[in-house]
Scaffold this motif. Structure first.
Motif, PDB file in Angstrom:
ATOM      1  N   THR A  31       0.829  -1.201   0.000  1.00 37.09           N
ATOM      2  CA  THR A  31       0.000   0.000   0.000  1.00 37.09           C
ATOM      3  C   THR A  31       0.866   1.254   0.000  1.00 37.09           C
ATOM      4  N   PRO A  32       0.712   2.148  -0.971  1.00 37.50           N
ATOM      5  CA  PRO A  32       1.510   3.376  -1.021  1.00 37.50           C
ATOM      6  C   PRO A  32       1.284   4.231   0.225  1.00 37.50           C
ATOM      7  N   PRO A  33       2.329   4.873   0.738  1.00 39.82           N
ATOM      8  CA  PRO A  33       2.171   5.673   1.970  1.00 39.82           C
ATOM      9  C   PRO A  33       1.191   6.815   1.820  1.00 39.82           C
ATOM     10  N   TRP A  34       1.062   7.361   0.593  1.00 37.72           N
ATOM     11  CA  TRP A  34       0.151   8.502   0.419  1.00 37.72           C
ATOM     12  C   TRP A  34      -1.316   8.104   0.535  1.00 37.72           C
ATOM     13  N   ASP A  35      -1.616   6.800   0.463  1.00 43.87           N
ATOM     14  CA  ASP A  35      -2.999   6.364   0.673  1.00 43.87           C
ATOM     15  C   ASP A  35      -3.415   6.458   2.139  1.00 43.87           C
ATOM     16  N   LYS A  36      -2.434   6.510   3.045  1.00 41.11           N
ATOM     17  CA  LYS A  36      -2.669   6.673   4.481  1.00 41.11           C
ATOM     18  C   LYS A  36      -3.678   5.650   5.011  1.00 41.11           C
ATOM     19  N   VAL A  37      -3.401   4.396   4.696  1.00 39.35           N
ATOM     20  CA  VAL A  37      -4.276   3.290   5.082  1.00 39.35           C
ATOM     21  C   VAL A  37      -3.624   2.480   6.199  1.00 39.35           C
ATOM     22  N   SER A 138      -0.620   4.072  -7.895  1.00 38.13           N
ATOM     23  CA  SER A 138      -0.421   3.046  -6.869  1.00 38.13           C
ATOM     24  C   SER A 138       0.253   1.812  -7.441  1.00 38.13           C
ATOM     25  N   PHE A 139      -0.142   1.416  -8.647  1.00 36.28           N
ATOM     26  CA  PHE A 139       0.438   0.210  -9.230  1.00 36.28           C
ATOM     27  C   PHE A 139       1.889   0.409  -9.638  1.00 36.28           C
ATOM     28  N   LYS A 140       2.258   1.620  -9.990  1.00 34.42           N
ATOM     29  CA  LYS A 140       3.675   1.903 -10.256  1.00 34.42           C
ATOM     30  C   LYS A 140       4.483   1.668  -8.983  1.00 34.42           C
ATOM     31  N   TYR A 141       3.967   2.143  -7.867  1.00 34.05           N
ATOM     32  CA  TYR A 141       4.631   1.951  -6.577  1.00 34.05           C
ATOM     33  C   TYR A 141       4.658   0.467  -6.199  1.00 34.05           C
ATOM     34  N   ARG A 142       3.533  -0.204  -6.362  1.00 34.72           N
ATOM     35  CA  ARG A 142       3.438  -1.623  -6.002  1.00 34.72           C
ATOM     36  C   ARG A 142       4.457  -2.470  -6.761  1.00 34.72           C
ATOM     37  N   ASP A 468       7.617  12.320  -5.193  1.00 35.62           N
ATOM     38  CA  ASP A 468       6.667  11.514  -5.985  1.00 35.62           C
ATOM     39  C   ASP A 468       6.170  10.306  -5.192  1.00 35.62           C
ATOM     40  N   ASN A 469       6.903   9.944  -4.139  1.00 37.97           N
ATOM     41  CA  ASN A 469       6.553   8.744  -3.375  1.00 37.97           C
ATOM     42  C   ASN A 469       6.149   9.064  -1.944  1.00 37.97           C
TER      43      ASN A 469
END
Length: 470
Positions: A31-37, A138-142, A468-469
């Protein structure tokens, strides 16, 4: 209904790729950090979580505003080694379904095909396009994370554990999923302020066979006894204890900053001694504050300590850390710079006003900020375990320090701030001179010389990649 499809091939066999997704904290890791989940609840279902397990998530969409997602794995769409599917039970959108398909393209290659369908309560094109763009990012990060973790998996055939303190903080909460992803078992000592230990029993909780939580109060607990089958397998130690230095430096706050570093470090040493733990590597969080302030020249690990409250505190902290040398083959003092993450630290402090349209910096903005992306920091910690060259002081900073004016200008652009003001340094210095001088206006240029010598490859070598991340 809106559809999104994504396909990526990894140079790893299908069993390795499939089994990675069965890791307990795979979701937290991807989960990308910017999603804050954050994960608030897991319901394992039957024997296989990916088949019929359920999970509850909490997402911060705005400061002080959080929404809940309940996701269930669809047993009818599950096939071992081939596919699994998660479906929205309830949440802020109307429908969501994500099918993960695993295809063996050769003996050493696997393609993951992701199929997502979703719909909002109101069918608005701009909202759908915004969601699609968020998913693409998100998928780029994943894919970056998964490729790294598959390529750097730790062959833990001996079942070794990592003992971690400070696991619930900003760094620890990112480190634990990485360690779980790479194949380490983890014991984390969780600080509980009101916990009173019993000489005959410990408060222990197993999340699964690879993640064990033990209650710990370092201020009163000198006799923590770890079960023999666990302590004999502890070969790596990570000491992340320490209160955040941000805040108003009252006498009480400064005392707490020192106390929260020295006492838990001493207590951890006693835990290792009492349990006869001989580690391969101990990694301690230290800080670039060690070098003091206003040194407008390039510094590396071979420079001496400086002057000031932070320099003195860090010097004393490392003195306590170095007492671990008698119990470990290698002892690492990670001198950490400003950690960049949307989940805490500097970015969390400035995010609200910057997003509200008001950006600023203090003074002339010519002082250098030595930063590091959170993802790089946790990777460096793990790299320390198995690289014999990682020993002693190591600067955990980016190879490219940035002047504060440039940093805050980029952040203002990222958060689309409408107003940008320069605050004269005399104003905050009148109220908080020591704090402003040592944190806000501190002018250091620090090199990660030893990381570069050991050819560490930064995930975010530049500030633009880091932003960007976030």
């Amino acid at each position: 209904m809106v559809f999104f499809n994504f396909s990526k091939t990894y140079k790893h066999d299908i069993h390795k790729v499939w089994n990675w997704h069965k890791k307990f904290m795979a979701l937290e890791r991807l989960t990308p950090p910017w999603d804050k989940v954050t994960v608030t609840k897991r319901e394992p279902g039957g024997n296989l979580f990916l088949k019929d397990g359920k999970i509850t998530l909490q997402q911060e969409i705005l400061p002080l505003i959080k929404v809940k997602w309940k996701i269930s794995h669809n047993s009818s769409r599950f096939k071992e080694g081939v596919s699994f599917c998660d479906t929205l039970v309830s949440g802020p959108i109307k429908e969501w379904q994500h099918t993960h398909n695993f295809i063996r393209t050769s003996t050493s290659q696997t393609t993951i095909q992701d199929e997502i369908s979703f719909s909002h309560w109101i069918n608005v094109k701009k909202l759908n396009n915004f969601t699609l763009e968020s998913i693409r990012k998100s998928f780029k990060y994943r894919t970056d994370i998964l490729e790294h973790d598959l390529s750097n998996a730790y062959d833990n055939t001996n079942g070794y554990y990592v003992l971690v303190t400070g696991s619930s903080g900003l760094v620890g909460s990112a480190l634990i999923p990485l360690l779980n992803s790479l194949g380490y078992k983890v014991v984390f000592l969780k600080y509980e302020k009101h916990y009173k230990p019993s000489p005959s029993a410990i408060k222990m909780k197993s999340h699964n066979k690879d993640l064990i939580e033990i209650a710990w109060n370092p201020y009163i607990d000198d006799d923590l006894c770890i079960p023999p089958d666990i302590r004999e397998k502890i070969k790596f130690v990570v000491n992340l204890s320490g209160e955040n230095i941000l805040g108003i430096w009252t006498k009480s706050k400064k005392k707490s900053i020192v106390k929260s570093r020295i006492i838990p470090t001493r207590s951890l040493l006693r835990v290792l001694e009492k349990n006869s733990i001989k580690a391969k590597c101990c990694v301690h969080a230290s800080a670039v504050g060690y070098y003091g302030l206003n040194k407008n020249r390039l510094l590396d690990e071979y420079n001496s300590s400086g002057y000031g409250f932070l320099a003195q505190t860090t010097k004393e902290w490392e003195k306590e850390q170095n007492k671990f040398k008698k119990l470990t083959e290698r002892n690492v003092n990670l001198r950490i710079g400003v950690v960049l993450s949307s989940k805490g630290g500097l970015i969390k402090q400035i995010e609200l006003p910057f997003k509200a349209g008001l950006a600023s910096y203090v003074g002339k903005g010519e002082n250098f900020v030595n930063w590091i992306l959170l993802e790089d920091l946790v990777r460096i910690i793990e790299k320390s375990f198995n690289n014999n060259n990682y020993d002693g002081a190591i600067n955990a900073v980016s190879p490219v320090p940035i002047q504060s004016k440039h940093l805050f200008t980029l952040l203002a652009k990222k958060y689309k701030s409408k107003f940008f003001i320069n605050i004269p340094s005399s104003i905050p210095r009148f109220l908080l001179k020591e704090l402003v001088d040592e944190i806000v206006l501190s002018n250091q240029k620090i090199s990660p010389k030893r990381l570069l010598e050991n050819k560490y490859r930064f995930f975010a070598p530049t500030i633009n990649k880091a932003l960007d991340n976030l």
